[in-house]
Design a protein around this motif. Sequence first.
Motif, mmCIF file in Angstrom:
data_model
loop_
_atom_site.group_PDB
_atom_site.id
_atom_site.type_symbol
_atom_site.label_atom_id
_atom_site.label_comp_id
_atom_site.label_asym_id
_atom_site.label_seq_id
_atom_site.Cartn_x
_atom_site.Cartn_y
_atom_site.Cartn_z
ATOM 1 N N LEU A 108 1.117 -1.480 -0.072
ATOM 2 C CA LEU A 108 -0.438 0.101 -0.084
ATOM 3 C C LEU A 108 1.233 1.315 -0.131
ATOM 4 N N ALA A 109 1.126 2.600 -1.320
ATOM 5 C CA ALA A 109 1.500 3.494 -0.931
ATOM 6 C C ALA A 109 0.886 4.276 -1.137
ATOM 7 N N THR A 110 1.359 5.142 -0.093
ATOM 8 C CA THR A 110 0.155 6.490 0.535
ATOM 9 C C THR A 110 0.993 7.773 0.432
ATOM 10 N N VAL A 111 0.304 8.569 -0.368
ATOM 11 C CA VAL A 111 1.056 9.651 -0.296
ATOM 12 C C VAL A 111 0.696 10.978 1.269
ATOM 13 N N VAL A 112 2.072 10.877 1.270
ATOM 14 C CA VAL A 112 2.158 11.763 3.260
ATOM 15 C C VAL A 112 2.300 13.438 3.177
ATOM 16 N N TRP A 113 2.878 13.268 2.239
ATOM 17 C CA TRP A 113 2.981 14.708 1.936
ATOM 18 C C TRP A 113 3.706 15.658 0.208
ATOM 19 N N GLN B 227 10.568 -4.363 -3.892
ATOM 20 C CA GLN B 227 11.121 -4.547 -2.872
ATOM 21 C C GLN B 227 11.260 -4.694 -1.440
ATOM 22 N N ALA B 228 9.473 -3.688 -0.991
ATOM 23 C CA ALA B 228 9.093 -3.692 0.156
ATOM 24 C C ALA B 228 8.463 -5.654 0.362
ATOM 25 N N LEU B 229 8.013 -5.686 -0.834
ATOM 26 C CA LEU B 229 7.637 -6.808 -0.218
ATOM 27 C C LEU B 229 8.238 -8.145 -0.127
ATOM 28 N N VAL B 230 9.625 -8.039 -0.761
ATOM 29 C CA VAL B 230 10.456 -9.316 -0.524
ATOM 30 C C VAL B 230 11.100 -9.089 -0.013
ATOM 31 N N GLU B 231 11.069 -7.875 0.897
ATOM 32 C CA GLU B 231 12.448 -7.841 2.654
ATOM 33 C C GLU B 231 11.198 -7.621 3.447
ATOM 34 N N GLY B 232 10.451 -7.746 2.820
ATOM 35 C CA GLY B 232 9.068 -7.392 4.047
ATOM 36 C C GLY B 232 8.945 -6.305 4.765
ATOM 37 N N THR B 233 9.641 -4.778 4.661
ATOM 38 C CA THR B 233 10.233 -4.087 5.622
ATOM 39 C C THR B 233 9.287 -3.098 5.004
ATOM 40 N N PRO B 234 9.070 -1.975 5.311
ATOM 41 C CA PRO B 234 8.049 -0.896 5.190
ATOM 42 C C PRO B 234 9.904 0.626 4.553
ATOM 43 N N ARG B 235 8.833 1.177 4.274
ATOM 44 C CA ARG B 235 9.829 2.337 3.908
ATOM 45 C C ARG B 235 9.202 3.833 3.462
ATOM 46 N N LEU B 236 9.945 4.870 3.525
ATOM 47 C CA LEU B 236 9.206 6.208 3.005
ATOM 48 C C LEU B 236 9.831 7.028 1.642
ATOM 49 N N LEU B 237 9.741 7.339 0.839
ATOM 50 C CA LEU B 237 10.528 7.813 -0.227
ATOM 51 C C LEU B 237 10.528 9.695 -0.157
ATOM 52 N N LEU B 238 11.637 9.660 -0.161
ATOM 53 C CA LEU B 238 11.311 11.428 -1.126
ATOM 54 C C LEU B 238 11.296 11.167 -2.182
ATOM 55 N N LEU B 239 10.534 11.673 -3.369
ATOM 56 C CA LEU B 239 10.654 11.435 -4.448
ATOM 57 C C LEU B 239 10.886 12.862 -5.116
ATOM 58 N N GLY B 240 11.533 13.557 -5.462
ATOM 59 C CA GLY B 240 12.216 14.771 -6.250
ATOM 60 C C GLY B 240 13.770 14.886 -6.201
ATOM 61 N N SER B 241 14.316 16.598 -6.534
ATOM 62 C CA SER B 241 15.553 16.574 -7.114
ATOM 63 C C SER B 241 16.745 16.649 -5.236
ATOM 64 N N PRO B 242 17.009 16.154 -4.887
ATOM 65 C CA PRO B 242 18.260 16.082 -4.130
ATOM 66 C C PRO B 242 18.486 17.681 -2.837
ATOM 67 N N GLU B 243 18.882 18.540 -5.143
ATOM 68 C CA GLU B 243 18.914 19.777 -4.265
ATOM 69 C C GLU B 243 17.603 20.294 -3.573
ATOM 70 N N ALA C 238 7.604 17.824 -6.231
ATOM 71 C CA ALA C 238 8.297 16.154 -4.512
ATOM 72 C C ALA C 238 7.038 16.204 -4.149
ATOM 73 N N LEU C 239 7.191 14.796 -3.781
ATOM 74 C CA LEU C 239 6.545 13.665 -3.330
ATOM 75 C C LEU C 239 7.114 12.945 -1.693
ATOM 76 N N GLU C 240 6.509 12.877 -1.250
ATOM 77 C CA GLU C 240 6.539 11.368 -0.067
ATOM 78 C C GLU C 240 5.704 10.128 -0.390
ATOM 79 N N VAL C 241 6.034 9.333 -0.448
ATOM 80 C CA VAL C 241 5.524 8.395 -0.212
ATOM 81 C C VAL C 241 5.699 7.138 0.519
ATOM 82 N N TYR C 242 4.761 6.932 1.472
ATOM 83 C CA TYR C 242 5.179 5.752 2.402
ATOM 84 C C TYR C 242 4.855 4.167 2.217
ATOM 85 N N ILE C 243 5.162 2.957 1.564
ATOM 86 C CA ILE C 243 5.096 2.017 1.535
ATOM 87 C C ILE C 243 5.430 1.071 2.515
ATOM 88 N N GLU C 244 3.850 0.168 2.433
ATOM 89 C CA GLU C 244 3.343 -0.816 3.821
ATOM 90 C C GLU C 244 3.300 -2.346 3.427
#
Length: 316
Positions: free
Chosen positions: A31-36, A76-92, A114-120
Amino acid sequence: MPELSTMHSPDGWDFLAHAGELARRGEAFALATVVWRQGPSSGKQGCRAIITAEGELRGWIGGACAEPTVIREAQQALVEGTPRLLLLGSPEQFGAAVPEGMTVVPISCQSEGALEVYIEPVRPVPHLVVVGRSPMAHTLVELAGSLGWHAQLVGHTELDVVIERSFVVVATQGHHDEESVERALAARPAYVGLVGSRRRGASVLGYLADRGVAADELDRVQVPAGLDLGSVSHREIAVAILAELVRIRAARGVPPGPACAAEPDSATTVDPVCGMTVAVDDPVAFEGREYSFCCASCRVAFLRDPGAYAKKESRC
């Protein structure tokens, strides 16, 4: 108050029904959710999507740049079984302000958003099928239920509920043992155990061998089921069986369903235009190398001046 969205999906809330169906089938998903968000961005706060291990996406989390990244990270989260929080955008855009534990993925195509997405990852709970009606069988189902397992108590004619990821414990105590074990093996579950003495187990397996059940199938039957505790009460037998199942699950894992067997596609490369990690798809050849792109605009930009982008990538 932050801007929230409940309907940023072509299917509205239908993707939640899809999640329920996947869970009923015993298939894993994320489940992916845009949190910001930071505009401009097609993904809004509260947008959600379901991603299967095969990469099917149902719902909405963003446009052409965000979607492939979220799919890859969800797999990848499904394979590892762990959630992750992504920041999608330019590193700058984030600089040194990125909290520890977050992953920054560049997506700079045609946008400064930019987006912040929580993947569970959502992996199905263990499925236990206990065949029989003895006090021990009832206790075993109750104990497994207290762990949050999906536990079912069935009769010897009700083994159609068995699936590939099931643990099956035959506790029929001499009533239809042979038939129950044979039906359980036919479903190819993760585990088959027979409650009874070694002598009784040898008799059951010998009978099935005479009926033509393959030796490698019979070798899969654990007799007696559970850790060997000697002569104990029916409650302790139930504990011993559940302990063995927990140990097996922890040691080698149990297939959580057909979806989770898939590994994410490792064939990825870097888009030479925007720097985003993308799947190798319909590549463009230039000077002996192949280049793939996150979207059509990056592909067009590369084709206008491939030498400039190829040179830029070679310096990285």
